[in-house]
Write a protein that holds these residues in place. Sequence first.
Motif, PDB file in Angstrom:
ATOM      1  N   LEU A  85       7.179  68.823  34.595  1.00  0.00           N
ATOM      2  CA  LEU A  85       7.997  67.424  35.426  1.00  0.00           C
ATOM      3  C   LEU A  85       6.613  66.953  35.567  1.00  0.00           C
ATOM      4  O   LEU A  85       5.711  66.437  35.740  1.00  0.00           O
ATOM      5  CB  LEU A  85       8.773  67.807  36.520  1.00  0.00           C
ATOM      6  N   TYR A  86       7.431  65.356  34.879  1.00  0.00           N
ATOM      7  CA  TYR A  86       6.366  63.669  35.404  1.00  0.00           C
ATOM      8  C   TYR A  86       7.208  63.455  35.934  1.00  0.00           C
ATOM      9  O   TYR A  86       7.844  62.906  35.728  1.00  0.00           O
ATOM     10  CB  TYR A  86       5.506  63.931  33.952  1.00  0.00           C
ATOM     11  N   ASN A  87       6.465  61.746  36.830  1.00  0.00           N
ATOM     12  CA  ASN A  87       7.197  61.135  37.937  1.00  0.00           C
ATOM     13  C   ASN A  87       6.412  59.865  37.853  1.00  0.00           C
ATOM     14  O   ASN A  87       5.040  59.992  38.283  1.00  0.00           O
ATOM     15  CB  ASN A  87       7.552  61.899  39.068  1.00  0.00           C
ATOM     16  N   ASN A  88       6.386  58.928  37.550  1.00  0.00           N
ATOM     17  CA  ASN A  88       5.268  57.490  37.259  1.00  0.00           C
ATOM     18  C   ASN A  88       6.128  56.546  38.582  1.00  0.00           C
ATOM     19  O   ASN A  88       7.495  56.209  38.471  1.00  0.00           O
ATOM     20  CB  ASN A  88       4.929  57.165  36.813  1.00  0.00           C
ATOM     21  N   THR A  89       6.112  56.738  39.608  1.00  0.00           N
ATOM     22  CA  THR A  89       6.162  54.442  41.047  1.00  0.00           C
ATOM     23  C   THR A  89       5.668  53.928  41.220  1.00  0.00           C
ATOM     24  O   THR A  89       4.723  53.848  41.093  1.00  0.00           O
ATOM     25  CB  THR A  89       6.618  55.832  41.959  1.00  0.00           C
ATOM     26  N   GLN A  90       6.112  53.158  40.498  1.00  0.00           N
ATOM     27  CA  GLN A  90       5.688  51.420  40.746  1.00  0.00           C
ATOM     28  C   GLN A  90       6.013  50.816  41.906  1.00  0.00           C
ATOM     29  O   GLN A  90       7.459  50.569  42.153  1.00  0.00           O
ATOM     30  CB  GLN A  90       5.622  50.810  39.491  1.00  0.00           C
ATOM     31  N   SER A  91       5.195  50.027  42.528  1.00  0.00           N
ATOM     32  CA  SER A  91       6.019  48.849  43.638  1.00  0.00           C
ATOM     33  C   SER A  91       4.843  48.149  43.750  1.00  0.00           C
ATOM     34  O   SER A  91       4.164  47.765  42.808  1.00  0.00           O
ATOM     35  CB  SER A  91       6.008  49.677  45.385  1.00  0.00           C
ATOM     36  N   ASP A  92       5.680  46.820  45.057  1.00  0.00           N
ATOM     37  CA  ASP A  92       4.588  45.692  44.631  1.00  0.00           C
ATOM     38  C   ASP A  92       3.794  46.458  45.725  1.00  0.00           C
ATOM     39  O   ASP A  92       2.331  45.303  44.518  1.00  0.00           O
ATOM     40  CB  ASP A  92       5.138  44.626  45.441  1.00  0.00           C
ATOM     41  N   THR A  93       3.019  47.256  45.891  1.00  0.00           N
ATOM     42  CA  THR A  93       2.024  46.942  46.576  1.00  0.00           C
ATOM     43  C   THR A  93       0.906  48.147  45.480  1.00  0.00           C
ATOM     44  O   THR A  93      -0.137  48.267  46.350  1.00  0.00           O
ATOM     45  CB  THR A  93       2.034  47.642  47.971  1.00  0.00           C
ATOM     46  N   ASN A  94       1.508  49.338  45.623  1.00  0.00           N
ATOM     47  CA  ASN A  94       0.356  50.544  45.031  1.00  0.00           C
ATOM     48  C   ASN A  94       1.322  50.991  44.229  1.00  0.00           C
ATOM     49  O   ASN A  94       2.611  50.833  43.684  1.00  0.00           O
ATOM     50  CB  ASN A  94       0.403  51.648  45.953  1.00  0.00           C
TER      51      ASN A  94
END
Length: 145
Positions: A85-94
Amino acid sequence: MNFNYSIAGQANEQGGIIRRGQASTVQNFNLAHTVNFTGIKTALNSSLDYTNNQVGQFDNSSLGASIGVSKKILKEKMNANFGLLYNNTQSDTNSGSVFGIKLNNTYTLLQKHNFTLGMISMFRSSTDRPSNNDIMMNLNYGYSF
């Protein structure tokens, strides 16, 4: 083949007014499939996931995928599974990512006893935290009556 979509929201309304940063919406999309090869007692599966969170003034999104294979062995008494499995998370700060390896074996004894041994290893990285690796193992016993 399976497709799921869900949406959830909330708002803090005061006097008929919803102020900026007082509402949230979470949406999730999931597409999954499984193919069974009955002649060789093997199954392949995969999935794609996308989640978008708009919570107050904070937004983040997550995109992930997984693939796996399972096979019945030992006269169909054991079901062996392997997955990635692979997951990538993007937010305003990191931003951050997770890569995982999963192994799971279930053995049936005398049609009533089930033993399961599972392991998952997660490799995490983030722009605001040190990298970290986790290994979790489970041993379960079940009895059907």
